[in-house]
Write a protein that holds these residues in place. Structure first.
Motif, PDB file in Angstrom:
ATOM      1  N   THR A   1     -10.439  -7.016  14.864  1.00 57.65           N
ATOM      2  CA  THR A   1     -11.342  -5.945  14.459  1.00 57.65           C
ATOM      3  C   THR A   1     -11.567  -5.996  12.956  1.00 57.65           C
ATOM      4  O   THR A   1     -10.681  -6.377  12.194  1.00 57.65           O
ATOM      5  CB  THR A   1     -10.732  -4.586  14.839  1.00 57.65           C
ATOM      6  N   ASN A   2     -12.757  -5.585  12.516  1.00 62.04           N
ATOM      7  CA  ASN A   2     -13.062  -5.492  11.093  1.00 62.04           C
ATOM      8  C   ASN A   2     -12.202  -4.395  10.462  1.00 62.04           C
ATOM      9  O   ASN A   2     -12.371  -3.219  10.759  1.00 62.04           O
ATOM     10  CB  ASN A   2     -14.556  -5.182  10.925  1.00 62.04           C
ATOM     11  N   VAL A   3     -11.272  -4.783   9.574  1.00 58.41           N
ATOM     12  CA  VAL A   3     -10.332  -3.841   8.963  1.00 58.41           C
ATOM     13  C   VAL A   3     -10.753  -3.591   7.522  1.00 58.41           C
ATOM     14  O   VAL A   3     -10.606  -4.460   6.665  1.00 58.41           O
ATOM     15  CB  VAL A   3      -8.887  -4.372   9.030  1.00 58.41           C
ATOM     16  N   ARG A   4     -11.251  -2.394   7.261  1.00 56.84           N
ATOM     17  CA  ARG A   4     -11.777  -2.062   5.941  1.00 56.84           C
ATOM     18  C   ARG A   4     -10.747  -1.445   5.011  1.00 56.84           C
ATOM     19  O   ARG A   4     -10.911  -1.479   3.793  1.00 56.84           O
ATOM     20  CB  ARG A   4     -12.944  -1.076   6.095  1.00 56.84           C
ATOM     21  N   ALA A   5      -9.702  -0.825   5.556  1.00 61.85           N
ATOM     22  CA  ALA A   5      -8.742  -0.115   4.720  1.00 61.85           C
ATOM     23  C   ALA A   5      -7.337  -0.296   5.259  1.00 61.85           C
ATOM     24  O   ALA A   5      -7.133  -0.328   6.478  1.00 61.85           O
ATOM     25  CB  ALA A   5      -9.092   1.380   4.653  1.00 61.85           C
ATOM     26  N   LEU A   6      -6.371  -0.423   4.360  1.00 59.36           N
ATOM     27  CA  LEU A   6      -4.962  -0.525   4.706  1.00 59.36           C
ATOM     28  C   LEU A   6      -4.167   0.392   3.791  1.00 59.36           C
ATOM     29  O   LEU A   6      -4.495   0.545   2.610  1.00 59.36           O
ATOM     30  CB  LEU A   6      -4.445  -1.963   4.533  1.00 59.36           C
ATOM     31  N   VAL A   7      -3.100   0.993   4.324  1.00 57.55           N
ATOM     32  CA  VAL A   7      -2.220   1.793   3.481  1.00 57.55           C
ATOM     33  C   VAL A   7      -0.817   1.773   4.074  1.00 57.55           C
ATOM     34  O   VAL A   7      -0.645   1.768   5.296  1.00 57.55           O
ATOM     35  CB  VAL A   7      -2.730   3.249   3.365  1.00 57.55           C
ATOM     36  N   VAL A   8       0.190   1.738   3.189  1.00 53.30           N
ATOM     37  CA  VAL A   8       1.588   1.822   3.584  1.00 53.30           C
ATOM     38  C   VAL A   8       2.110   3.188   3.166  1.00 53.30           C
ATOM     39  O   VAL A   8       1.953   3.608   2.017  1.00 53.30           O
ATOM     40  CB  VAL A   8       2.419   0.712   2.923  1.00 53.30           C
ATOM     41  N   THR A   9       2.714   3.921   4.099  1.00 51.31           N
ATOM     42  CA  THR A   9       3.198   5.274   3.827  1.00 51.31           C
ATOM     43  C   THR A   9       4.583   5.225   3.185  1.00 51.31           C
ATOM     44  O   THR A   9       5.241   4.176   3.178  1.00 51.31           O
ATOM     45  CB  THR A   9       3.269   6.091   5.113  1.00 51.31           C
ATOM     46  N   PRO A  10       5.064   6.363   2.630  1.00 51.73           N
ATOM     47  CA  PRO A  10       6.413   6.390   2.062  1.00 51.73           C
ATOM     48  C   PRO A  10       7.502   5.996   3.055  1.00 51.73           C
ATOM     49  O   PRO A  10       8.559   5.523   2.651  1.00 51.73           O
ATOM     50  CB  PRO A  10       6.570   7.852   1.616  1.00 51.73           C
ATOM     51  N   ALA A  11       7.256   6.188   4.361  1.00 49.88           N
ATOM     52  CA  ALA A  11       8.227   5.791   5.387  1.00 49.88           C
ATOM     53  C   ALA A  11       7.998   4.356   5.858  1.00 49.88           C
ATOM     54  O   ALA A  11       8.591   3.920   6.840  1.00 49.88           O
ATOM     55  CB  ALA A  11       8.155   6.742   6.572  1.00 49.88           C
ATOM     56  N   ASN A  12       7.116   3.611   5.147  1.00 52.23           N
ATOM     57  CA  ASN A  12       6.850   2.198   5.413  1.00 52.23           C
ATOM     58  C   ASN A  12       6.120   1.958   6.723  1.00 52.23           C
ATOM     59  O   ASN A  12       6.199   0.872   7.296  1.00 52.23           O
ATOM     60  CB  ASN A  12       8.135   1.364   5.376  1.00 52.23           C
ATOM     61  N   ALA A  13       5.399   2.950   7.231  1.00 52.99           N
ATOM     62  CA  ALA A  13       4.476   2.715   8.335  1.00 52.99           C
ATOM     63  C   ALA A  13       3.169   2.179   7.746  1.00 52.99           C
ATOM     64  O   ALA A  13       2.757   2.585   6.658  1.00 52.99           O
ATOM     65  CB  ALA A  13       4.219   3.997   9.105  1.00 52.99           C
TER      66      ALA A  13
ATOM     67  N   LEU B   1       4.635   0.368  13.294  1.00 51.07           N
ATOM     68  CA  LEU B   1       5.921   0.816  12.772  1.00 51.07           C
ATOM     69  C   LEU B   1       6.923  -0.327  12.707  1.00 51.07           C
ATOM     70  O   LEU B   1       8.097  -0.097  12.406  1.00 51.07           O
ATOM     71  CB  LEU B   1       6.471   1.947  13.654  1.00 51.07           C
ATOM     72  N   ASP B   2       6.453  -1.548  12.986  1.00 46.80           N
ATOM     73  CA  ASP B   2       7.358  -2.702  12.982  1.00 46.80           C
ATOM     74  C   ASP B   2       6.755  -3.880  12.220  1.00 46.80           C
ATOM     75  O   ASP B   2       6.827  -5.029  12.656  1.00 46.80           O
ATOM     76  CB  ASP B   2       7.740  -3.104  14.407  1.00 46.80           C
ATOM     77  N   ASN B   3       6.118  -3.569  11.082  1.00 52.03           N
ATOM     78  CA  ASN B   3       5.632  -4.605  10.169  1.00 52.03           C
ATOM     79  C   ASN B   3       4.532  -5.464  10.781  1.00 52.03           C
ATOM     80  O   ASN B   3       4.366  -6.630  10.438  1.00 52.03           O
ATOM     81  CB  ASN B   3       6.789  -5.504   9.705  1.00 52.03           C
ATOM     82  N   GLY B   4       3.777  -4.898  11.711  1.00 55.01           N
ATOM     83  CA  GLY B   4       2.647  -5.617  12.275  1.00 55.01           C
ATOM     84  C   GLY B   4       2.915  -6.293  13.600  1.00 55.01           C
ATOM     85  O   GLY B   4       2.003  -6.882  14.183  1.00 55.01           O
ATOM     86  N   ALA B   5       4.142  -6.218  14.115  1.00 54.51           N
ATOM     87  CA  ALA B   5       4.451  -6.874  15.389  1.00 54.51           C
ATOM     88  C   ALA B   5       3.686  -6.227  16.536  1.00 54.51           C
ATOM     89  O   ALA B   5       3.169  -6.906  17.424  1.00 54.51           O
ATOM     90  CB  ALA B   5       5.949  -6.842  15.657  1.00 54.51           C
ATOM     91  N   THR B   6       3.604  -4.894  16.520  1.00 52.25           N
ATOM     92  CA  THR B   6       2.843  -4.166  17.540  1.00 52.25           C
ATOM     93  C   THR B   6       2.023  -3.075  16.861  1.00 52.25           C
ATOM     94  O   THR B   6       2.408  -2.553  15.806  1.00 52.25           O
ATOM     95  CB  THR B   6       3.765  -3.526  18.594  1.00 52.25           C
ATOM     96  N   TRP B   7       0.908  -2.711  17.497  1.00 51.92           N
ATOM     97  CA  TRP B   7       0.014  -1.685  16.958  1.00 51.92           C
ATOM     98  C   TRP B   7      -0.326  -0.675  18.050  1.00 51.92           C
ATOM     99  O   TRP B   7      -0.300  -1.004  19.232  1.00 51.92           O
ATOM    100  CB  TRP B   7      -1.293  -2.315  16.466  1.00 51.92           C
TER     101      TRP B   7
END
Length: 417
Positions: free
Chosen positions: A248-260, A274-280
């Motif tokens: 999918t076209n991904v326009r924005a990314l952000v990492v939260t303080p809890a590393n999600a 919640l697992d560094n990109g392994a599952t979404w």
């Protein structure tokens, strides 16, 4: 002419109808657009005092109550179409505009003035502030510009012929390495922008629209065809969008303080890992517009999403915690960059010990005076975290030093009120 064509195309895409997809069963999004004259949001930024800024097609708007209400904050802006926003460590707000270049505000958006860059160069790009105070801005006509004096003056720092016309994204890791996303892949500078090198090995899709750095140093790139991850500082990349997220076209990314990690897409809404990109998983409950242009996240764990036609939405992500660190002991001593940075008034510092060792973790001001001792004593092998509360300290640059046995490492952080 090229700018007008590109922007017209962006407006047409943003106006396309969004198909509603399955919604998540977690924390819902709520609208946070009261007072905004238009619902097309191009950029978002938070300052150290908690004010939220939105760049729209009608100028900059500021909210002092986490999006409950908004007021105009664009006096002096020649162009009211604001495509990029950034806050420097000393609190200066920068806005990249369509047609008229870069502007700065020293009074939290009350008034604006040109930032001293040729408006023909800096349009439709991105601008990012490093903890050191350096600013980087992308150019529509190609390349990167840098300021070392909080935006008073700018110089070209791109290698001739290396950068392609569009530079829509930046990210800076804890070691100061600068990553630039372009329509021809990722470029990397390890010397504060003086020189650049391609860093796109394994990146199947070259158009990089967004970048983010995880708390563990992983670099994520949002492309026209999904998310890619690098675990070696941009040396190599692998796709991490093989399940729900898809290509999918991904326009924005952000990492939260809890590393999600959250990914905002073009007409497919928001996805979370919640697992560094392994599952979404899809997290669109409450969203009325699935065209996501921008994210901003507060230190308290409130995530804001700017959409292409539905305004701003808000979601509490404080409880959405990423998976625990992987099993097994660390293989080396390591001191990570603090998060968040800049911070106000608290931040967290993580470090790793491959064996038990006497540990001292101290904080020092710019004169070298020790202002806090966070850890002192023997600690077991493993991964550790300390919290630093700077409530009683003034704004400024601080340093934290980890000593563990014979190992010593120093990093810096910025307290911004």
């Amino acid at each position: 002419m090229l700018r007008s064509i590109l922007f017209s195309l962006a407006l047409l895409l943003a106006a396309a109808p969004a198909a509603v997809r399955a919604q998540d069963s977690g924390v819902p999004w709520t609208s946070a657009s009261e007072g905004l004259p238009g619902l097309d949001i191009w950029s978002l930024a938070l300052d150290g005092g908690g004010a939220l800024f939105a760049g729209t097609s009608f100028g900059v708007y500021r909210s002092d109550d986490q999006g409950t209400s908004w007021a105009p904050a664009h006096a002096g802006l020649d162009s009211l179409l604001v495509t990029g926003l950034a806050v420097s460590p000393d609190g200066v707000l920068f806005a990249a505009t369509h047609e008229d270049g870069l502007f700065r505000s020293d009074d939290r958006g009350a008034t604006w003035s040109p930032a001293g860059v040729d408006p023909e160069v800096l349009s439709l790009g991105d601008v990012v502030a490093a903890p050191s105070g350096a600013l980087y801005a992308g150019a529509l006509l190609g390349g990167v510009y840098r300021s070392l004096d909080f935006g008073e003056s700018w110089v070209e720092v791109h290698d001739a012929g290396l950068f392609s016309p569009l530079v829509p994204a930046f990210a800076i890791d804890a070691n100061g390495v600068v990553f630039a996303g372009s329509d021809d892949g990722v470029l990397r500078s390890q010397d504060a922008g003086a020189t650049w090198e391609p860093a796109s090995e394994g990146l199947d899709n070259p158009y990089v629209e967004s970048l983010a750095i995880g708390a563990d140093g992983a670099v994520f790139a949002g492309t026209d065809a999904g998310v890619y991850r690098s675990l070696d500082g941009g040396g190599s990349w692998s796709a991490v969008h093989t399940d729900a997220l898809g290509a999918t076209n991904v326009r924005a990314l952000v990492v939260t303080p809890a590393n999600a990690l959250f990914a905002g897409t073009h007409h497919a809404g928001v996805f979370r890992t919640l697992d560094n990109g392994a599952t979404w998983e899809e997290v669109n409950d409450g969203l009325t517009d699935l065209d996501i242009h921008a994210f901003a996240v507060s230190a308290e764990g409130v995530l804001f999403a700017g959409t292409g036609g539905g305004g701003v939405f808000r979601r509490d992500v404080a409880t959405e915690v990423a998976s625990e660190e992987p099993a097994g002991l660390p293989s080396r001593y390591r001191l990570e960059g603090n998060y968040p940075n800049p911070f106000n008034p608290t931040t967290r510092i993580r470090y790793e010990l491959p064996e038990a060792a006497p540990v001292t973790l101290g904080v020092f001001d710019a004169t070298g005076r020790r202002v806090a001792v966070l850890v002192q004593g023997v600690e077991a092998a493993g991964r550790h975290e300390a919290r630093f509360d700077a409530t009683a300290l003034p704004s400024g640059v601080y340093f934290y030093r980890l000593t563990a046995g014979a190992f010593t490492e120093v990093r810096h952080m910025v307290l911004l009120r």
